[in-house]
Scaffold this motif. Structure first.
Motif, PDB file in Angstrom:
ATOM      1  N   GLY A  46       0.798  -1.222   0.000  1.00 13.38           N
ATOM      2  CA  GLY A  46       0.000   0.000   0.000  1.00 13.38           C
ATOM      3  C   GLY A  46       0.825   1.263   0.000  1.00 13.38           C
ATOM      4  N   LEU A  47       2.048   1.183   0.516  1.00 16.46           N
ATOM      5  CA  LEU A  47       2.912   2.356   0.542  1.00 16.46           C
ATOM      6  C   LEU A  47       3.374   2.728  -0.871  1.00 16.46           C
ATOM      7  CD1 LEU A  47       4.219   4.418   2.408  1.00 16.46           C
ATOM      8  CD2 LEU A  47       6.120   2.822   2.761  1.00 16.46           C
ATOM      9  N   VAL A  48       3.514   1.739  -1.742  1.00 18.24           N
ATOM     10  CA  VAL A  48       3.845   2.022  -3.147  1.00 18.24           C
ATOM     11  C   VAL A  48       2.713   2.816  -3.786  1.00 18.24           C
ATOM     12  CG1 VAL A  48       4.383   1.026  -5.400  1.00 18.24           C
ATOM     13  CG2 VAL A  48       5.290  -0.035  -3.332  1.00 18.24           C
ATOM     14  N   ALA A  49       1.476   2.388  -3.533  1.00 27.33           N
ATOM     15  CA  ALA A  49       0.319   3.109  -4.075  1.00 27.33           C
ATOM     16  C   ALA A  49       0.254   4.526  -3.521  1.00 27.33           C
ATOM     17  CB  ALA A  49      -0.964   2.350  -3.755  1.00 27.33           C
ATOM     18  N   ASN A  50       0.576   4.700  -2.233  1.00 26.56           N
ATOM     19  CA  ASN A  50       0.579   6.036  -1.632  1.00 26.56           C
ATOM     20  C   ASN A  50       1.563   6.952  -2.345  1.00 26.56           C
ATOM     21  OD1 ASN A  50       0.266   4.741   1.765  1.00 26.56           O
ATOM     22  ND2 ASN A  50      -1.318   5.142   0.254  1.00 26.56           N
ATOM     23  N   ALA A  51       2.740   6.408  -2.705  1.00 31.76           N
ATOM     24  CA  ALA A  51       3.781   7.219  -3.335  1.00 31.76           C
ATOM     25  C   ALA A  51       3.515   7.458  -4.818  1.00 31.76           C
ATOM     26  CB  ALA A  51       5.142   6.551  -3.159  1.00 31.76           C
ATOM     27  N   ALA A  52       2.879   6.508  -5.482  1.00 32.51           N
ATOM     28  CA  ALA A  52       2.750   6.548  -6.939  1.00 32.51           C
ATOM     29  C   ALA A  52       2.084   7.818  -7.446  1.00 32.51           C
ATOM     30  CB  ALA A  52       1.976   5.321  -7.420  1.00 32.51           C
ATOM     31  N   LYS A  53       1.092   8.321  -6.715  1.00 31.32           N
ATOM     32  CA  LYS A  53       0.325   9.477  -7.188  1.00 31.32           C
ATOM     33  C   LYS A  53       1.142  10.755  -7.220  1.00 31.32           C
ATOM     34  CE  LYS A  53      -2.774  11.087  -4.334  1.00 31.32           C
ATOM     35  NZ  LYS A  53      -3.950  11.130  -3.433  1.00 31.32           N
ATOM     36  N   ARG A  88     -23.770  16.336  -2.110  1.00 32.64           N
ATOM     37  CA  ARG A  88     -22.313  16.247  -2.008  1.00 32.64           C
ATOM     38  C   ARG A  88     -21.860  14.797  -2.168  1.00 32.64           C
ATOM     39  NH1 ARG A  88     -19.223  15.259   2.935  1.00 32.64           N
ATOM     40  NH2 ARG A  88     -17.013  15.687   2.565  1.00 32.64           N
ATOM     41  N   LEU A  89     -20.951  14.583  -3.102  1.00 35.88           N
ATOM     42  CA  LEU A  89     -20.234  13.316  -3.219  1.00 35.88           C
ATOM     43  C   LEU A  89     -18.745  13.613  -3.088  1.00 35.88           C
ATOM     44  CD1 LEU A  89     -22.081  11.526  -6.190  1.00 35.88           C
ATOM     45  CD2 LEU A  89     -22.546  11.362  -3.738  1.00 35.88           C
ATOM     46  N   VAL A  90     -17.950  12.556  -3.001  1.00 38.11           N
ATOM     47  CA  VAL A  90     -16.496  12.708  -2.950  1.00 38.11           C
ATOM     48  C   VAL A  90     -15.870  11.715  -3.921  1.00 38.11           C
ATOM     49  CG1 VAL A  90     -16.439  13.507  -0.557  1.00 38.11           C
ATOM     50  CG2 VAL A  90     -16.252  11.054  -1.048  1.00 38.11           C
ATOM     51  N   ALA A  91     -14.637  11.989  -4.287  1.00 34.64           N
ATOM     52  CA  ALA A  91     -13.834  11.047  -5.072  1.00 34.64           C
ATOM     53  C   ALA A  91     -12.480  10.927  -4.389  1.00 34.64           C
ATOM     54  CB  ALA A  91     -13.663  11.531  -6.509  1.00 34.64           C
ATOM     55  N   PHE A  92     -12.063   9.695  -4.115  1.00 26.02           N
ATOM     56  CA  PHE A  92     -10.734   9.503  -3.548  1.00 26.02           C
ATOM     57  C   PHE A  92     -10.089   8.258  -4.148  1.00 26.02           C
ATOM     58  CE2 PHE A  92     -13.633   7.613  -0.353  1.00 26.02           C
ATOM     59  CZ  PHE A  92     -13.143   6.315  -0.285  1.00 26.02           C
ATOM     60  N   GLY A  93      -8.779   8.202  -4.072  1.00 27.28           N
ATOM     61  CA  GLY A  93      -8.035   7.106  -4.687  1.00 27.28           C
ATOM     62  C   GLY A  93      -7.279   6.276  -3.676  1.00 27.28           C
ATOM     63  N   ASP A  94      -7.209   4.980  -3.930  1.00 26.53           N
ATOM     64  CA  ASP A  94      -6.402   4.051  -3.134  1.00 26.53           C
ATOM     65  C   ASP A  94      -6.730   4.113  -1.641  1.00 26.53           C
ATOM     66  OD1 ASP A  94      -5.145   3.199  -5.444  1.00 26.53           O
ATOM     67  OD2 ASP A  94      -3.502   4.621  -5.268  1.00 26.53           O
ATOM     68  N   GLY A  95      -7.990   4.342  -1.331  1.00 27.69           N
ATOM     69  CA  GLY A  95      -8.434   4.327   0.061  1.00 27.69           C
ATOM     70  C   GLY A  95      -8.056   5.541   0.881  1.00 27.69           C
ATOM     71  N   MET A  96      -7.471   6.576   0.256  1.00 31.72           N
ATOM     72  CA  MET A  96      -7.030   7.760   0.992  1.00 31.72           C
ATOM     73  C   MET A  96      -8.164   8.783   1.074  1.00 31.72           C
ATOM     74  SD  MET A  96      -3.923   7.063   1.900  1.00 31.72           S
ATOM     75  CE  MET A  96      -3.157   8.628   2.279  1.00 31.72           C
ATOM     76  N   GLU A  97      -9.089   8.568   1.998  1.00 33.55           N
ATOM     77  CA  GLU A  97     -10.250   9.450   2.131  1.00 33.55           C
ATOM     78  C   GLU A  97      -9.862  10.866   2.549  1.00 33.55           C
ATOM     79  OE1 GLU A  97     -13.760   7.744   4.067  1.00 33.55           O
ATOM     80  OE2 GLU A  97     -12.632   5.871   4.226  1.00 33.55           O
ATOM     81  N   SER A  98      -8.713  11.008   3.202  1.00 29.53           N
ATOM     82  CA  SER A  98      -8.284  12.336   3.643  1.00 29.53           C
ATOM     83  C   SER A  98      -7.845  13.215   2.479  1.00 29.53           C
ATOM     84  CB  SER A  98      -7.137  12.199   4.646  1.00 29.53           C
ATOM     85  OG  SER A  98      -6.022  11.536   4.058  1.00 29.53           O
ATOM     86  N   ASP A  99      -7.650  12.622   1.302  1.00 30.44           N
ATOM     87  CA  ASP A  99      -7.192  13.370   0.128  1.00 30.44           C
ATOM     88  C   ASP A  99      -8.259  13.275  -0.968  1.00 30.44           C
ATOM     89  OD1 ASP A  99      -5.565  14.850  -1.534  1.00 30.44           O
ATOM     90  OD2 ASP A  99      -4.388  13.132  -2.197  1.00 30.44           O
TER      91      ASP A  99
END
Length: 303
Positions: free
Chosen positions: A93-100, A269-280
């Motif tokens: 998961g840390l690879v996915a965090n960095a990839a963006k 209101r909707l949201v869009a987030f990637g790779d489970g990172m709801e804070s972003d």
């Protein structure tokens, strides 16, 4: 004169460090863990393995290189350079965090806890770093190839952009119903469909080993999920609800080259987030349109 390569070691705070930060001492952390049926010794052993792995990888960086470290929480403030070799020391998961946050820099994944991690993206051991780093430097210079993993992006009609390695979720931030109009843009022509659901997931072949796969299995979908380097994306609507004003005819599919999934928000209101990172997350108010499709950016994974 070109800059020497820079090894950027990406890591995250360990569970043990988080416990110490919260409780102050090892004894207090052990008391807290014991009250929840956890063995602080196991938590500390994992912490020590991670620290040893970081030290071993840092020691394998060639002396002529520059070196930097960045913790996961600081990735959005770190400036990556084109000459960087990114070494992710931790979990998949840390690879996915960095990839963006990358723009084509080669990535080496180092598994700090073999057996606990699937090892899909962190494929190597710390002892391999001495061999992999020079190879990654030639990859950065364009002299050798790396595996190019497809990424997915969401772009709103006011030019906000979100990038992810596994999947992008568009839906409600809580347990409310998401209302929107869905259409597939590109090679196929289909009438836009108003829908009510618990959200939409659009993912890559890398994401097909995680959340995307669970939806695929749950609904016994006949779709053939893409591989990690496949340019296609898979998408699923979660729990679509039929009503006099909302349909369920368009709830899954594959997006080929030039195709994208387009949603126009019909909720407050909707949201869009990637790779489970709801804070972003991107905020999507009523009337906002968002297009989700394959990104031109790829993750270049070494080895």
């Amino acid at each position: 004169m070109s800059l020497a390569p820079r090894a950027v070691l990406v890591h995250r705070t360990t569970e043990y460090e988080e416990l110490l930060a919260r409780h102050g001492t090892h004894g207090q952390a052990a008391f807290f863990a014991a009250g929840r049926g956890l063995d602080i010794r196991e938590v500390r052993e994992r912490h020590e393995r991670t620290r040893r792995a970081l030290a071993e990888v840092a020691g394998a960086v060639p002396l002529s290189w520059r070196q930097a470290r960045v913790e996961r929480a600081d990735l959005d403030r770190f400036l990556f350079g084109p000459e960087d070799v990114v070494v992710v020391v931790g979990q998949d998961g840390l690879v996915a965090n960095a990839a963006k946050y990358l723009t084509g820099q080669p990535v080496v994944g180092i598994d700090t806890d073999p057996g606990r991690n699937p090892g899909v993206l962190v494929r190597h051991r710390p002892v391999d770093a001495g061999r992999l780093l020079p190879a990654a430097a030639t990859t950065a210079a364009g002299r050798t190839a790396a595996e190019e993993l497809t990424m997915v992006e969401a772009v709103t009609d006011d030019a906000q952009r979100l990038l992810a390695l596994n999947e992008i979720y568009v839906g409600p931030p809580g347990h409310q119903t998401a209302r929107y109009t869905l259409a597939v843009e590109g090679g196929r022509s289909a009438a836009p469909e108003p829908q009510a659901s618990s959200g939409v997931l659009v993912g890559t072949g890398t994401g097909a080993t995680g959340w995307l796969r669970s939806l695929w299995q749950q609904r016994a979908s006949p779709l053939r999920l893409p591989a990690a380097t496949d340019p296609r994306l898979a998408w699923f609507v979660r729990e679509a609800w039929p009503s006099p004003t909302t349909g369920t005819a368009c709830v899954e599919g594959l997006l080929g080259p030039g195709e994208a999934l387009c949603l126009t928000v019909a909720s407050d209101r909707l949201v869009a987030f990637g790779d489970g990172m709801e804070s972003d997350a991107l905020e999507l108010p009523w009337g906002r349109a968002v297009r989700v499709g394959r990104s031109e950016t790829v993750l270049r994974l070494v080895g």
